[in-house]
Write an enzyme that holds these catalytic residues in place. Structure first.
Site, mmCIF file in Angstrom:
data_model
loop_
_atom_site.group_PDB
_atom_site.id
_atom_site.type_symbol
_atom_site.label_atom_id
_atom_site.label_comp_id
_atom_site.label_asym_id
_atom_site.label_seq_id
_atom_site.Cartn_x
_atom_site.Cartn_y
_atom_site.Cartn_z
ATOM 1 N N HIS A 18 118.770 14.479 -12.716
ATOM 2 C CA HIS A 18 119.697 14.231 -12.272
ATOM 3 C C HIS A 18 119.789 12.638 -11.501
ATOM 4 C CE1 HIS A 18 124.210 15.100 -10.914
ATOM 5 N NE2 HIS A 18 123.731 13.537 -10.941
ATOM 6 N N HIS A 20 120.850 8.409 -11.900
ATOM 7 C CA HIS A 20 122.534 7.571 -12.444
ATOM 8 C C HIS A 20 121.566 6.382 -12.473
ATOM 9 C CE1 HIS A 20 125.956 10.066 -12.080
ATOM 10 N NE2 HIS A 20 124.406 10.619 -10.864
ATOM 11 N N LYS A 104 127.887 17.123 -19.394
ATOM 12 C CA LYS A 104 127.970 17.104 -17.957
ATOM 13 C C LYS A 104 129.524 16.593 -18.067
ATOM 14 C CE LYS A 104 127.814 15.922 -13.577
ATOM 15 N NZ LYS A 104 127.186 15.021 -13.336
ATOM 16 N N HIS A 141 129.525 18.743 -12.046
ATOM 17 C CA HIS A 141 129.859 18.357 -10.891
ATOM 18 C C HIS A 141 130.825 19.339 -10.113
ATOM 19 C CE1 HIS A 141 130.602 15.292 -7.475
ATOM 20 N NE2 HIS A 141 131.599 16.141 -7.258
ATOM 21 N N HIS A 179 123.737 19.735 -7.683
ATOM 22 C CA HIS A 179 123.462 18.410 -6.085
ATOM 23 C C HIS A 179 124.382 19.242 -5.210
ATOM 24 C CE1 HIS A 179 127.680 16.812 -7.633
ATOM 25 N NE2 HIS A 179 126.859 15.590 -8.064
ATOM 26 N N ASP A 256 120.250 12.658 -7.555
ATOM 27 C CA ASP A 256 121.119 12.658 -8.242
ATOM 28 C C ASP A 256 121.441 11.046 -7.032
ATOM 29 O OD1 ASP A 256 124.411 11.488 -8.181
ATOM 30 O OD2 ASP A 256 124.445 13.548 -6.490
#
Ligand code: NCD
Ligand code: ZN
Length: 353
Positions: A18, A20, A104, A141, A179, A256
């Site tokens: 995970h 970004h 996602k 999420h 997460h 994350d």
């Protein structure tokens, strides 16, 4: 006689399930930190606009690969961002062609860059049916977007109102609860894994293993520790640590890591996201060391993720060694955006060899 403390640990090269990376100059600045330690990473699609097509994913992947330092092997695994109008054919084709590893789902407005997310899960039932048939993992999420729900309760409420129904309606859909931050989420994943092993998993970030909600206010407000889902009470942190060190099973590493330029964090309305890539494996190893569980680091960081995603464990290895604590320098993009990493002041007591 007490056994000697470990000062070195070697594991199969880990993966980060995970991340970004953003885009442009920020992407170029942050990708090397992930690529230096991890063999693969699940790349989240929450750009503006989000990645929803095969073509966009391929071009984003090429930009990431161009930012990987020479001589470093790193495989970015692309994901598709689900919207209310998500196209099942496009997603299915992308998965079968090996472009998309997963899709996602952000509930609309749950977090950073999620405005285009799903407003009602019924809108994507057709997509879930196709993903279930294809064996394509759904990454979630998991937070309620009901603003009346207390921010610290949003994950637990999401389990009760959405996730528990979803796993009943789609028993053959592979789901990663991203997460996780609560005892309730850990318990949900354990219970579901007991019934349907291989169809549920969860990522755990390193910051949620290290901080609780009091740390957000230690000596003053700490915007660089603000992320979503927000850190919870100490009892939840302890439940996450127990899950992380539990060995082979449904829990695996996902940082994350989510860079935001300093002014966006240190603001009257600061952005959610912790930039942990520069210290990720060092910090996870420190947690496992403090838990006396270095022998379980390989399962969490290198083995459980590939097992869930039906991939091979990386052939290379990564060695970390215990060292004097040093602080972590901030990262500046070529456009001058500065990002403060997790543990910037505290540092870590481990380093990658
Ligand atoms: C992430 C981001 O900044 O993109 N922020 C965060 O607080 N974790 C989005 C997300 O994963 O929620
Ligand atoms: Zn994220």
């Amino acid at each position: 006689m007490t056994p000697p403390a470990f000062t070195q640990v070697t594991i199969p090269r880990p993966d980060d399930w995970h991340v970004h990376f953003r885009d442009g100059a920020m992407l170029e600045a942050v990708v090397p930190f992930t690529a230096r330690q991890f063999g693969r990473a699940i790349v989240m699609p929450n750009l503006t606009p989000p990645i929803t097509t095969v073509e966009e994913a391929l071009s984003y992947k090429a930009r990431i690969q161009a930012a990987v330092p020479d001589g470093v092997s790193f495989d970015p695994l692309m994901t598709c961002y689900l919207t209310d109008t998500a196209n099942a054919d496009e997603i299915s084709t992308g998965f079968k062609d090996g472009v998309f590893t997963a899709a996602k789902m952000y509930p609309a407005n749950a977090t950073t860059n999620s405005a285009a997310g799903v407003t009602d899960i019924a809108n994507v039932h057709g997509v879930f049916e196709r993903m279930q048939r294809d064996g394509m993992p759904l990454l979630i999420h998991g937070e309620s977007t009901d603003q009346a729900v207390d921010v610290f309760d949003r994950e637990a409420v999401f389990i009760d109102q959405v996730l528990s129904n979803l796993v009943q309606d789609f028993p053959d859909l592979k789901i990663v609860f991203e997460h996780v931050t609560t005892q309730e989420a850990v318990q949900f994943v354990r219970d579901r894994h007991a019934v349907r092993p291989g169809f549920i998993a969860a990522t755990i970030t390193v910051h949620h293993l290290m901080i609780n909600r009091s740390d957000l206010f230690r000596g003053g407000m700490r915007p660089h520790l603000y992320c979503l889902p927000i850190a919870k009470r100490e009892k939840h942190r302890l439940a996450l640590c127990e899950a992380a060190i539990s060995g082979p099973g449904p829990f695996f590493l996902g940082t994350d890591t989510a860079p935001h330029a300093r002014p966006a964090k240190e603001s009257a309305c600061g952005c959610a996201g912790v930039f942990s890539a520069p210290v990720a494996m060092e910090a996870y190893t420190q947690v496992f060391d403090e838990e006396g569980a270095l022998d379980q680091l390989a399962a969490f960081a290198s083995e459980n993720g590939p097992a869930f995603y039906d991939m091979d464990v990386n052939a290379e290895t990564l060695t970390l060694e215990k060292t004097a604590v040093s602080t972590v320098p901030s990262v500046t993009s070529s456009e001058g955006d500065e990002v403060q990493p997790f543990l910037a002041d505290e540092g870590t007591s481990w380093r990658c060899v």
